[in-house]
Scaffold this motif. Structure first.
Motif, PDB file in Angstrom:
ATOM      1  N   TYR A 201       0.839  -1.207   0.000  1.00 20.87           N
ATOM      2  CA  TYR A 201       0.000   0.000   0.000  1.00 20.87           C
ATOM      3  C   TYR A 201       0.874   1.258   0.000  1.00 20.87           C
ATOM      4  O   TYR A 201       0.537   2.257  -0.629  1.00 20.87           O
ATOM      5  N   GLY A 202       2.010   1.197   0.718  1.00 25.43           N
ATOM      6  CA  GLY A 202       2.929   2.332   0.703  1.00 25.43           C
ATOM      7  C   GLY A 202       3.412   2.590  -0.715  1.00 25.43           C
ATOM      8  O   GLY A 202       3.464   3.732  -1.179  1.00 25.43           O
ATOM      9  N   ALA A 205       0.134   3.549  -3.155  1.00 27.19           N
ATOM     10  CA  ALA A 205      -0.865   4.590  -2.849  1.00 27.19           C
ATOM     11  C   ALA A 205      -0.441   5.658  -1.854  1.00 27.19           C
ATOM     12  O   ALA A 205      -0.926   6.774  -1.941  1.00 27.19           O
ATOM     13  N   ASP A 206       0.399   5.325  -0.902  1.00 28.31           N
ATOM     14  CA  ASP A 206       0.607   6.271   0.196  1.00 28.31           C
ATOM     15  C   ASP A 206       2.032   6.121   0.734  1.00 28.31           C
ATOM     16  O   ASP A 206       2.258   5.450   1.745  1.00 28.31           O
ATOM     17  N   GLU A 208       3.827   7.795   2.513  1.00 29.58           N
ATOM     18  CA  GLU A 208       4.045   8.141   3.927  1.00 29.58           C
ATOM     19  C   GLU A 208       3.820   6.943   4.849  1.00 29.58           C
ATOM     20  O   GLU A 208       4.258   6.941   5.996  1.00 29.58           O
ATOM     21  N   LEU A 209       3.134   5.947   4.325  1.00 32.25           N
ATOM     22  CA  LEU A 209       2.904   4.735   5.130  1.00 32.25           C
ATOM     23  C   LEU A 209       4.201   4.018   5.496  1.00 32.25           C
ATOM     24  O   LEU A 209       4.266   3.316   6.498  1.00 32.25           O
ATOM     25  N   ARG A 232      -5.521   3.008   7.878  1.00 31.98           N
ATOM     26  CA  ARG A 232      -5.064   3.655   6.639  1.00 31.98           C
ATOM     27  C   ARG A 232      -4.988   2.657   5.493  1.00 31.98           C
ATOM     28  O   ARG A 232      -5.386   2.938   4.362  1.00 31.98           O
ATOM     29  N   CYS A 233      -4.479   1.463   5.796  1.00 35.16           N
ATOM     30  CA  CYS A 233      -4.390   0.433   4.740  1.00 35.16           C
ATOM     31  C   CYS A 233      -5.782  -0.023   4.314  1.00 35.16           C
ATOM     32  O   CYS A 233      -6.071  -0.147   3.117  1.00 35.16           O
ATOM     33  N   ILE A 236      -7.290   2.472   2.073  1.00 39.03           N
ATOM     34  CA  ILE A 236      -6.788   2.439   0.688  1.00 39.03           C
ATOM     35  C   ILE A 236      -7.494   1.331  -0.085  1.00 39.03           C
ATOM     36  O   ILE A 236      -8.003   1.538  -1.187  1.00 39.03           O
ATOM     37  N   TYR A 346       6.638   6.337  -6.383  1.00 46.52           N
ATOM     38  CA  TYR A 346       5.860   5.781  -5.270  1.00 46.52           C
ATOM     39  C   TYR A 346       4.506   6.472  -5.216  1.00 46.52           C
ATOM     40  O   TYR A 346       4.416   7.693  -5.318  1.00 46.52           O
ATOM     41  N   GLY A 347       3.460   5.679  -5.123  1.00 48.26           N
ATOM     42  CA  GLY A 347       2.107   6.244  -5.094  1.00 48.26           C
ATOM     43  C   GLY A 347       1.510   6.442  -6.479  1.00 48.26           C
ATOM     44  O   GLY A 347       0.366   6.862  -6.605  1.00 48.26           O
TER      45      GLY A 347
END
Ligand SMILES: NC(=O)c1ccc[n+]([C@@H]2O[C@H](COP(=O)([O-])OP(=O)(O)OC[C@H]3O[C@@H](n4cnc5c(N)ncnc54)[C@H](O)[C@@H]3O)[C@@H](O)[C@H]2O)c1
Length: 372
Positions: A201-202, A205-206, A208-209, A232-233, A236, A346-347
Motif C-alpha cells: 500500500y505504501g 498509494a501512500d 508516507e505509510l 489507513r491500509c 486504501i 511511489y504512489g
C-alpha cells in the motif's frame, strides 16, 4: 463512493463505511477491543442462532471467550472449526461448512461470522455467498494480512487443483471487525506476511505509510499507532474496491509484486514461501522492472524492510527461465505478454504488458540477489 466517517466508538475503536455496488454498505470497525461491537452488529438480524466458522488455532486461543460473550448476550452460537492452512480452501471443506449451516437450521437471515485469517475468511465468505444464494456475513479477521487486505473487498473463494482461488464469488460482508488484540498472538512469520501487503500500500498509494509501517517491523506494539496503520491500509483498499469492485481497472494495482509472487509460489509448490514472503520478493522485482522501464525509484523505502525477507534464495537463480515462463501462465497475462503493475513513482502505479523476456529475467536476478 467510499465514505469514511470520523466517528469513533471510543478512543481505540475506529469506524468507517464502505459503500459498494451503490446498494451495499459494509461497516468496518478497527482497534483495540473492537470485538465488543459484534453482538450489536448481529442483533440487527433478529436471530438467536449465529454460525461461527473459526480457524482451529484461533479457536484454541479465543474461541471460548467469543462463544461465552455471545451466549451472555442471548445468542445461540454454533461453531465449526476450520483447520489452519491453505488446504482448507477446498471444495471438500466448503461442503463440510455448508452441511454445518444446514445442520444448524440456517435461514436467509442467519448471520455467519468468519473468525480467522484469509483462509477462513475466503472459505467462510464463499459459504455465505452460496448458502441460499447469500446469508449475512460478518468478517472478524485475526491476522494482519486479513485486517488490511483479505477481509475487505468481497473476494471470496476456494482453490481448485488447477490453481489458487479459481472458484469463488464477489460477496461483501455487512461488517468487518478488526480487533488488534488478536494480533498479540500472531506468529512472526504471519506478521511479516501482513507487513508485505502494508508495504505494498505504501508503494502503490501512500508513500508516507512506509515510515509508519517501519515502527512495526518486529511485531505487535503501540496499539493506537497500529490501529492507525490498519485503518489507513483498509481505507486504501476500501477506496480502490469501491471504485472498481470487479477489478476492471484500478483494483489490479493491488497486484503490485503479485505476478512475480504467484510465479514463485507456484514454482515452489506453495510450500517454501509464505504468500507475504513471495510478495516482498515480487515487489523488489517489480521495483527493478519499473526502473528498467524508465522510472528512477529510490530503493530505500522498500529495502528498509529487507531484514525480515532475507530468505536464502540464490539456488533459484538457475530457475529464472522457469519463473518467467510461469509469469506467462498467470491468469491476468494475455496474448504472449506478462501483465504487471509497475510504478512511475511511489504512489503512482500503472499497468504494463511486458513482452521483453530479458527485462523479466533481469528483474528476477536483482530480486533474488537482494533477498538472499
Ligand atoms: N480475498 C482476498 O481479497 C484475499 C486477499 C489476500 C489474500 N487472500 C487469501 O488469504 C489467505 C492467507 O491469509 P492469512 O495470511 O491470513 O493466512 P491464514 O488464514 O492461513 O492464517 C495464517 C496462520 O495464522 C494462524 N492465526 C490466525 N490468526 C491468529 C492469531 N490471532 N493468533 C495466532 N495465530 C493465528 C492461523 O491458524 C494460520 O496458521 C490466502 O489463502 C490468500 O489467497 C485473500
Amino acid at each position: 463512493m467510499l465514505k469514511i466517517s470520523s466517528r469513533k466508538s471510543n478512543k481505540l475503536v475506529h469506524h468507517f463505511n464502505i459503500d459498494t455496488s451503490g446498494t451495499h454498505t459494509c461497516q468496518v470497525y478497527a482497534g483495540h477491543g473492537s470485538l465488543s461491537v459484534l453482538p450489536e452488529r448481529i442483533r440487527l438480524y433478529n436471530q438467536k442462532k449465529v454460525l461461527l466458522l473459526i480457524d482451529e488455532n484461533v479457536d484454541e486461543l479465543y474461541g471460548q471467550r467469543i462463544t461465552e460473550m455471545l451466549v451472555s448476550e442471548g445468542f445461540v452460537p454454533a461453531v465449526h472449526k476450520i483447520p489452519p492452512g491453505e488446504t482448507s480452501k477446498s471444495a471438500g471443506k466448503w461442503l463440510e461448512a455448508v452441511d454445518f449451516c444446514f445442520d444448524n437450521g440456517v435461514n436467509r437471515k442467519t448471520p455467519l461470522v468468519a473468525i480467522g485469517g484469509g483462509v477462513t475468511g475466503d472459505l467462510a465468505g464463499y459459504v455465505a455467498a452460496s448458502v441460499m444464494r447469500g446469508i449475512p456475513l460478518v468478517q472478524v479477521p485475526t491476522t494482519l494480512l486479513a485486517m488490511v487486505d483479505s477481509s475487505l473487498g468481497g473476494k471470496t473463494g476456494i482453490n481448485h487443483p488447477s490453481g489458487k482461488n479459481l472458484i469463488g464469488a464477489f460477496y461483501q460482508p455487512d461488517t468487518i471487525i478488526s480487533d488488534i488484540v488478536f494480533l498479540e498472538t500472531l506468529p512472526a512469520r504471519e506478521w511479516r506476511c501482513g507487513m508485505a501487503e502494508i508495504i505494498k500500500y505504501g508503494a502503490i498509494a501512500d508513500p508516507e505509510l512506509f515510515a509508519l509501517a517501519a515502527r512495526f517491523k518486529s511485531g505487535y506494539s503501540e496499539p493506537a499507532k497500529l490501529t492507525e496503520l490498519i485503518i489507513r491500509c483498509a481505507g486504501i483498499k476500501a477506496a480502490i474496491v469501491t471504485e472498481d469492485e470487479k477489478e476492471a481497472g484500478k483494483r489490479a494495482w493491488l497486484n503490485f509484486g503479485h505476478t512475480f509472487a504467484h510465479a514463485l509460489e507456484s514454482l515452489t509448490d506453495y510450500r517454501r514461501f509464505s504468500h507475504g514472503e513471495a510478495v516482498y520478493i515480487g515487489m523488489v522485482a517489480a521495483l527493478k522492472l519499473s526502473n528498467l522501464a524508465g522510472a528512477s525509484l529510490d530503493e530505500s523505502p522498500l529495502f528498509q524492510f529487507l531484514d525480515g525477507y532475507k530468505l536464502k534464495v540464490l539456488d533459484l537463480k538457475p530457475r529464472i527461465p522457469d519463473l518467467v515462463a510461469k509469469m506467462f501462465l498467470d491468469k491476468k497475462s494475455l496474448n504472449n505478454t506478462v501483465r504487471v503493475v509497475l510504478l512511475n513513482s511511489y504512489g503512482q502505479p500503472r499497468i504494463d504488458d511486458i513482452t521483453d523476456l530479458s527485462l523479466l529475467e533481469k528483474s528476477w536476478d536483482f530480486a533474488l540477489e537482494t533477498c538472499n
